[in-house]
Each structure stands twice: as C-alpha cells, then as structure tokens.
Enzyme design. Structure first.
Site, PDB file in Angstrom:
ATOM      1  N   GLY B 143       0.831  -1.196   0.000  1.00  0.00           N
ATOM      2  CA  GLY B 143       0.000   0.000   0.000  1.00  0.00           C
ATOM      3  C   GLY B 143       0.866   1.247   0.000  1.00  0.00           C
ATOM      4  O   GLY B 143       2.046   1.211   0.369  1.00  0.00           O
ATOM      5  N   CYS B 144       0.287   2.348  -0.427  1.00  0.00           N
ATOM      6  CA  CYS B 144       1.074   3.582  -0.552  1.00  0.00           C
ATOM      7  C   CYS B 144       1.533   4.089   0.810  1.00  0.00           C
ATOM      8  O   CYS B 144       2.708   4.423   1.003  1.00  0.00           O
ATOM      9  CB  CYS B 144       0.290   4.636  -1.312  1.00  0.00           C
ATOM     10  N   TYR B 145       0.614   4.167   1.776  1.00  0.00           N
ATOM     11  CA  TYR B 145       1.019   4.627   3.106  1.00  0.00           C
ATOM     12  C   TYR B 145       2.021   3.672   3.759  1.00  0.00           C
ATOM     13  O   TYR B 145       3.012   4.139   4.339  1.00  0.00           O
ATOM     14  CB  TYR B 145      -0.196   4.782   4.015  1.00  0.00           C
TER      15      TYR B 145
END
Lengths: 340, 340, 340, 340
Positions: B143-145
């Site tokens: 995921g990006c975060y």
C-alpha cells in the site's frame, strides 16, 4: 472603541482589519507599518476596498496613542518597546510571541535574547483564563499551532484521560509563514506539495504547547511537534495524540469533549465519525474538533481544524480583546466560514 | 516482455502505462478495464497521447493471457480470481491489497470477507525481500502509506534505536482516493483544505505497517496511524515517530539511516537539516528521507516523501517486477522527478 | 554530446537538466549560475537526486567551453556576450528573448536597450523553420506564450481561413514568472486566485506572436494579448481567436488543423468536442490542440495546452537542438505527460 | 423578513445561507432540497456550524409558503412550477437560468424546451434596472459569467467607445460547476490544471451576455465567449475585449469607467496599472475592475474579478432582493473579501 493596528500591511494585520471592519463596537484608527509606511492600504490589502485609500503611517508611539485598543502584529522582539510607550489605560493586544511564555529560560532557548515578560494569555477556553482576560490591559495572543494543539487536547488532559507523551503533527497554510518574499514560499514551490520543516523539537511553538497542556494536566507534558506546510493559503489541521490513561473508554472520551465544548461559542465538536477539514473554518473564529480512542494503539487521537489567521491569530486576538473591553466575547466574530 | 494492465482507466493504471511506455524491455499488450471497456484510452488518460487510440478491453482471463507480466489494478477482492486463471509462468503483480497481509484474522478485521492468501511483498528495500522477489511469479505491491511509513522507520528499528510505539501522520494527494466520482473528492471540496479521515486505528493500512515494522524489529510494533487528504494530486508526506531507545544518540540515528540508504537506488537521504517535500518526488520512483532525534521529547522523528502513484504504487510494482523478471531493478524507472 | 547549462539553478535550467538526464545522446557537462554558484545543485533542484551533489560553477566563458551544445537560461540581455566567447563550432541555444525578434525597433520598444540580433527561431513546426534549424549553430528558443499562440493559430492562417485581428488570452502557471522571490508570487497570493497582468498590448511576447503569425499569413497580423497567472506551477492554456474568413466552413477548419498536425511528433489534435487542459501536458513536449468555428460570432477559436517549461522552454530547446545536432528530432523528449 | 432557501445543500444555497446569517433584516426560515431532504444541514454545509443541526425539508410549495422571500437555487426548468404555487405577495428570487432571457428562441436554442418567461433581471448596476427591481416580486438572478462580462464592458458600450465584436475569455473556479460528483471535477483532475470547455459559441451564458450588452449599446452586440475552469474553488476572472471606436482615447476610456463605478457600492475600479485577481473578491459582493486601451491592437481590454458564488450568484441575489424589499441595497452584503 477606537482601534489601531501596527503591522497593517501583513497577513495578520489584514485579517485584523477585515474582522474589525465588521465589528459593531470598533472604529478603525491608525494603520501603521514599517517598510510599507506611506503607501495606500489598497496596495497591500486589495481585498479590503473600503479601506483602499487609507495611507499607512510609520509605526511610532505617537501614531498609536489615543486609541482604546492597539493590536500589535510586529516581528518578534519589537512589542515590548512599543507597549512601554502606550499608557496603562490602553489595551495592548500582542499578536507576536514576546509575552507568551512564562519561562525566561525557555524563551531564550527557543527565541534567543532576553525574555520580555509574560502577559495574560489570550485563550479564553482554557480553564481560568477567561476570568483573567476580563479587564486585562495587556494580552499575549497565542501562537497559531499552540491554539490548535491546546484546544484539541485540553479536554483529555482536564479529564485525566491522557498521559503526558504527546505527538502533534500539523499542516499549516502558507499565510502562517508571513508575507516576506522567500524562494521556498513561492507559489511554484508550495503548490502541489506538502513539506515538513522545523522538525525534531526545534519549532518555537513547542514550549508554548507544553506550557498550556502542563497547566491543564497539573504535571509536565512533553510534546513532539512536527509542523508541515500544505498547499493552501489558510488553515491548520492538527493531529494530536496522547496515550490513553489505563481504563479509558470511548464513552469517557466523548463525554470529556462534549463537556469541554458545551458552553464555548467557538468550539464545535463534530458528530461522531465526521472528521475536521480546514475548509470548515475559513474566515471563521471557530475551532472544529473531533476525537477518537484508538484502542488498538492505546492512544487518544484528537484532530482540530482552525483558520490560522482567524481563530489562530486575529480572531483570537479580538475575542480576548472583547473580554478585556467588557464587550460580549463573540462580538464581531464570525462563527461561520466561507466555503467552498 | 509483453505486459498487460488490468484497470487501465484508473490512476494506478495510468501511471503503470506512463512508466511502461518508457521501459526499454517492455511492450504494452492488453489494456483492460470494467465499465470503461470499449472506449478509447485517450478518453481516460489524455496525458498519454501515444496510446490515445488504443481501445480498452473488458477484463477477462482471455484478454490477459499471453503476456509475460500482468499488472492488476483492480478493486479489492477481484485479484485472486483473475490470477487463478493465469498460468504459473505468468508474472502477476497485484497493485491491490488482496495478498499483502499474512494474517487472515487481520485481513478479515480490516477488509472483511475471506483472506485470499499471501504473496511475496514488493518492497525490495526491506531486509530479505529483494532475494524473495527475484524470480517470484506473484507479487503483492505494498500500500502507498505502508510504503512510506515502512521506509521511513525500518532503519531505526533495524538498528534497534526505536521503541515499538509508533505514531504516523501522513498527508496524501487525492489520487490516492481513486477516480470514482464522490462529492467529498470534488475539486471544490479539496482545494484549499486539509482534512483527516479514517482516524482512530481504523485505516486498512495500519496492520500492514505493523506487519512490516514488526518483522524488522523482531517484536510486535503497534502503530497509531492518521491519514489526511491534502490539496494536491500526488504525493505522500509521512511524519513517523517512535520513542528512542534509551541511550540513542543523534550520530547513531544518522548512521543507521546512512547505512540503510547506502546501496538503495530509490532511497535518497537529504543532507542534515533539509526536510522532505512531496514536490521532490513527483513522477519519480524515489523516496526522499530525513530523520532527527528530538532529545527533548525522546523521540526519533523520520519524515518521508514519495509519489503515491509512482514509488507508492506503479513504480514500486515495476521495481519488483524487474527483479522477478531478472531485469536490472532500476530499469525504466525515473529517479528524478518533475518540478516545480 | 556534452551539454552545458548556464542558469542551472532556475526553473528553465532545472527542466533542461531533467530532460537531458533522460536524453540518450547527451552527457551533462558544466552547470553554471550567478548568485547560486558554489552551492550544491541539490539545494536548488531537489527533485533531481541523481545530480544532487554536483556543484554549480560561476557562469563564465571558460566554464562553458568544451561542450558540443550550451543552453543559456539567463536573464535578458546577457546571452550575446556569453555567446560571443563561444566558438562558432559550439551550438548555442538561448532560452532567453535576446535573439527572437527580427525587428530592432520592436525589440527596443518592448525590451529597451539595443537589439542583439536575430538567430534561427526554434519552432520547427512553423513552415520552413525545420530546415533552417538543421545544422544551425545558434538557436533562439521561442517564448512560452508565443509557442502556444503560434501553434494554435498557424494552421488557420496557413490555410487562409483567418483574418488578422487576433485575440489571445492565456493562463500560465507561476513557474513562467521565474524563481526570484517576489511578494506577488508567494503561494499565499497565487493559490486560489487567477489574476491578469501586462494587459493592454504591453506584454513582451506580443510582437513575437505577431512576427510569427504575420510570417505564416503573409500579411501583418495584429494581436491583442492578455496574460493571466493561474494557481498551478506549470502549464499554459491559451485561447486564441481570429475572425473567420468569409465562407469558412467547420470542415475546412478541421481539415486545416488535421493537415497541420499530421506529421508533427509533438502536436496532438484532440477528437472533436474534447478540449485541452494543461494537465494533459505536464512534463511532456506535446502541444494539445483543439479548434472550433463559432459561426454565431464569426470567429475561429483555437485552444492549446502546453507545459510552459517543457514545450514552452526546455523541451522546445532540446527539440531544436536535436535538429541542429543532426539527431532525431524527438530524441530524449517525452511525448506523454505526468497526470493526474 | 423571513427567507426560505430551496436548494440549501448546494453551493449557491450554502452561500445564500452564509450571507443571510449575517443579514440584519432577515431570519432564516425553511431550508429545502431534493435528494438531501431529511439530512442535517451540517452534513452538507459544515462551514456553517450555527445551522448544523437544522434538518433539510423536501422542496415543496408547502415548505416554502409563509416567507417574505424565497430564494430558488434549483436545477434548470424547475423554478416556474415552484414559483407558480407561491403567492404574488412573496418575493421569489430565482438563481437559475429559467427567467433570464427575453428571447424564447434563444432560450430554446441554448437550453432546449419551452421558455418559461422573463423576470426583472437582477443586475442593478445596468442602466434602468435598479428602478425596475425596486418593489419587484420576481427576480431572475444573472448568470455568473454574464455578471462578470456585462459589468466589465457596459461602461465602454454606454459611452459609445466600443464596437460590437466582443471576445470574452473567462476563468472560473470549480464551484461554478456545482456539487454533483463528476469524474472531470475531481480534485485530482482540476488541481494544477486550467482547461477549456463549452468552446465555439455553445455556452448557455453567451446569449445572456449579448442581451445585456446589446441593450446598453443600443445595437446588436455579438460575443465570442470561451469559458475555462481554473484550479480554485471560487472566483471568475474575465478578460473582455472589444474594438475601440475610432478616435477613442485612453482618457475617454478611463473617464467612462470612473463615471460608471462612481455611485456603485459594489463596483471597485483599481488604480491605473493594477489588475484584478480573484483573490481580491473571495466572499465579497464586490466586482473589481480595470481597463486599458490597447492602441496597437485597437481594442479596449477590460478585466474583471468577481466571486462567482457571491456577486455572481448569492450576493447578487440578495442585493436585488434588498431593492425589491425596500431595504438598503447593501444591507448584509460584505464589500470586503477574505484574503489571502
């Protein structure tokens, strides 16, 4: 009441003027500044056409005398000298940092130079401060970030629900950095970008947050504070988190916040599950709040949105000035913002 | 190598295409989607004129077969069925969440439904993962975060300098929320505003951060994670802080980070005192890092900027795919960004 | 080929570097500047980590000699002196205005001072210019607005469909105003605001547009040009309108534009009914075009989007340099942009 | 006076509420809407905490009766039916387009369907209209773009200085496109981008501009109008140009504009050489103007900034309603804006 504004060509000065133009008990007197003295106000505040042709005077004691209230929006370190020349009968409201900290040691560590003193702190929502501000003749307006962080967490500390290991990460609009032209504040640099600055415990607003929360908690609170700059002109969104005291329940947290905002005209607690955004507060003196208990991580997470120029500076200044002048606290201050 | 992209009309799909168009070892094969099947790619990705007249096909196993690598940018829960139909010889790179978490229990708690399984995790910078990715036929793109938070803090945990009580507050550009039209994502709503969402330990990326950092630390790490949406299309700035282990010095922290980035092509540690901004990373596969030890608050504060669509999704996907395909890890991936 | 960049710390210099880093036939040589000489490039172009530790030299003839091509991104009036010191064998590409205008009179009227001369004009799409640029040793890169306005209207004038009473209104991103810190370019001022400047025929790019369109039309074309500044870092959207010659049909207009873009690698005519936006061109050397015949008002309306730093400056410069150096015109230049 | 707002959950409705909350002679009555009926106003207008707990009713004649003034902010084509049910004694102010055009033919050509009729046109600054609006019971609020273009050019036409071949290019904030979620209005799409739409004489506001300027000029005026969408929530900047009548001097142009704004409370002509920006008008009912004579191109160029939601919709509506209700025209309307 006649009001003078020292620093009328900057962003804080402009917001003071915008709000005072709509204040039914205030007449705008002298407008002063340093390098922009002699120019039309319209050259600096083109959004205020009703004052466009007023000419800015040099900031001097002479220019500022003869007013009921003088708002100072000056660079750090200049307020004490100006205030000393104004009589005890004049209400002096300092939007700068000179008189915010009680500790001379902290002052010198974070600002350098000699501590000018301490004035009544203009955050009426904090326990005990509203009474002190009534009738005050000198007021230190809180910093914008400390306004946000303190209002976000004081209910938790007042209710004994939080441990004193606070982390605050806040995003501010660029007006908080002022109007002096700097390459890193150019539109080309800030649009489309969020960046951090003053990281690692060095931002000057850190000891002010600690001072406020320690007073509420009744014991020393330490704060890890990271400010960031976001691509917007106005607004602060602060995420403020502290370990929950053992046994804290979601209901207890909600109750503490509901009690804290109940009679406060400028604190607005959102319905559960709705989270603040700075767009809710543009141009308003309102702080919009929400809180959750993260039981997985064991932390209370409070998020707050304010307009850094309104509740965070000029609106907060006028709110406290209203108290000091014996006027209704909310007089002339918008509760509602401008959106979208 | 022939590459197919499922989900070609969305933001992740567009970024995959932009990068693959510049990838010297890849030829773009099938472009598929769901509701936009049958339309020109130019109607959805007008910034890619060189593919403007390509027609999007329906996402089906038939359309995706016959490629060396298939990138899936699909809504949650759809990847397993598609991947099952593709042969073992095809590299399948899932940009979605379906195969990221090892714990079926966490999966169900945060995503609902049944856990689809676990694939090699596409973050080559984490100790041990680069080797696993070499030759892999299935990859779960982080995921990006979690990409941001993990890269920001793994050096501290790997060096034993941080205690496992992490606070992450991150600002994301709006492309992270996807392209489906929602009123709260309208330009009128997001411009000029920073707002929080998914607060209190409920964001789905929380267990993924904990999984990664726990693996590095060798003990359970808990994360209080607060995401915010900032008025920019791209970018994540994450402020990641953890208590410093007793006795940690600024020099030790610096050393740990310098060591961690030393041979990494896509980790860029800034000179001391300079802090990341998302503008440093737009369109680049680079993560820009900085760290400080806040001795007053006793916390390590690491700040990281990435482009959520590049290093945070499509670039990270291609970086891992390069490893899996036996290509140089950096092939076709820009180190430098587009600014201002 | 070795390339030097004079003005490496500004926005045009940064874009030249970004593009040249991806150019397969170019090696980056000297990086020079004036006031920022002696500092790391990373302090000025933090989005280019692969050059972060290069040190900027002072702009002198010595520093610039020994290169195959020298790109000048200097303030007005400085290019002639620098170019005079470089040998005839060196390709000098001037991104400034010094050598764009043929008329010394116009030069003096709009720029003041003495006309430095005229160099081959770097807009290969204009009839006849591509041939002139092949093998040239001096190139004057067009201004950003003239690039947009000329490319938008030359097809209409070349086909005899437009009368010479042109109105151009263009919105530019703030990078067009450069990197020198000015109060009116602060993020706080430009975000959320579109403003006009240089109105009434006084903008310096006016005679350049007239020069280009007059050459194509074969008769004097006058242009009413109004530039505006929009809240974005990059991009120009120009709305360019001229009275339609009597009898002009929509089909004739469409045909003229289709013919004009047919073999051009960097002109992209959208399908009918779709209109350009600057987001289609960020970081790309592509100009995106659309045209309509407003039969009610009797005017041709052409709208064009370019990236002011890419096709409008650095990309255009490299495109012409490729021709001059005998390289493929498109080498190293991205057709596709970065979005969203 | 009791005011009802139909369409309270949209952007125009929100601005009407914001302004009416500060209007000393108005009490807010029914708030109605269609699909959002039954929900809290706070869910749609979170910037108006003082009305957060009011519940929105369904838009019906019953809900709207019993008010002195009813503001309609409804989709096209719905106002006539609602107004027919309200008595003649109720002031009905339609913020939509239904009653703006005098020509049924133009209506059908641009909007489709049957012309509902014509109501007094709410632009008091136009010669003769202020008198008509005094005591009116039905008011058609002008479109946002026509408000801008008409106010920018009527002084030139009224003074006989302009020829009727007008070109208007305007940039609007995204709130002008409303609150219905559409992919092209997502923040990811509009931030950092200016794009054109409705080009070539097809935008519905074109005949309204022509109607207004033709009435002032006393002869048919044709307008080439190109709207663009800019990355800001609020504001219109319109560049409006017309050929100057032979013999027109700069002094004559200046005089015409000075005369036109002299007694107008909401028209603000800037000092010569200063040009409008939308930031000067956010939240204010003021139109900020400037004009130049481009003698080279032979055109008058007038530039105007307004807030599309204030002077362009809700503020203009209240200004006209004040006249109709016999109140001071400026009552409750801010002259000064919110900046930065």
């Amino acid at each position: 009441m006649r009001a003078a504004i020292a620093g009328a060509s900057g962003y804080a000065g402009g917001e003071l003027l915008r709000l005072l133009l709509g204040h039914p008990a205030v007449e705008i007197g002298a407008l002063t500044a340093a390098s922009s003295a002699g120019s039309r106000l319209g050259a600096h505040q083109p959004h205020l056409p009703s004052l466009a042709d007023r000419v800015i005077e040099q900031t001097t004691p002479q220019a500022l005398t003869g007013h009921d209230v003088v708002f100072l929006a000056l660079p750090h370190g200049q307020s004490a000298a100006v205030a000393a020349e104004l009589g005890e009968g004049t209400l002096v409201v300092d939007c700068g940092a000179d008189f915010r900290l009680a500790s001379a040691e902290e002052w010198t560590a974070f600002y350098g130079g000699v501590h000018a003193g301490t004035w009544p702190y203009g955050l009426p929502e904090l326990p005990g401060l509203r009474e002190i501000l009534r009738g005050a003749r000198r007021i230190a307006v809180p910093g914008c970030y400390p306004t946000a962080a303190t209002l976000a967490l004081f209910p938790a500390f007042a209710a004994g629900l939080a441990e004193p290991d606070v982390v605050v990460v806040a995003a501010s609009g660029t007006s908080g950095a002022g109007r002096a032209p700097k390459a890193n504040l150019l539109g080309s640099e800030v649009m489309g970008s969020v960046g951090a600055y003053g990281v690692g415990g060095v931002h000057r607003h850190t000891p002010e947050m600690e001072q406020n929360l320690s007073a509420v908690a009744g014991r020393p609170v330490r704060v890890s504070f990271t400010p960031t700059l976001a691509p917007m002109s106005r607004g602060i969104l602060a995420t403020c988190t502290a370990p929950a005291t053992s046994g804290t329940t979601p209901a207890a947290v909600r109750e503490a916040y509901e009690a804290a905002v109940k009679d406060e005209p400028f604190l607005h607690l959102l319905p559960e599950g709705v989270w603040p955004a700075t767009a809710m507060t543009v141009g308003a003196n309102t702080a919009v709040l929400q809180v959750a208990l993260d039981q997985r991580a064991g932390r209370i997470v409070a998020v707050i949105a304010i307009d850094n120029l309104t509740k965070g500076t000029a609106g907060g200044a006028i709110q406290s000035a209203n108290l000091a002048l014996g006027l209704p606290e909310e007089l002339g201050l918008p509760t509602n913002g401008v959106a979208p």
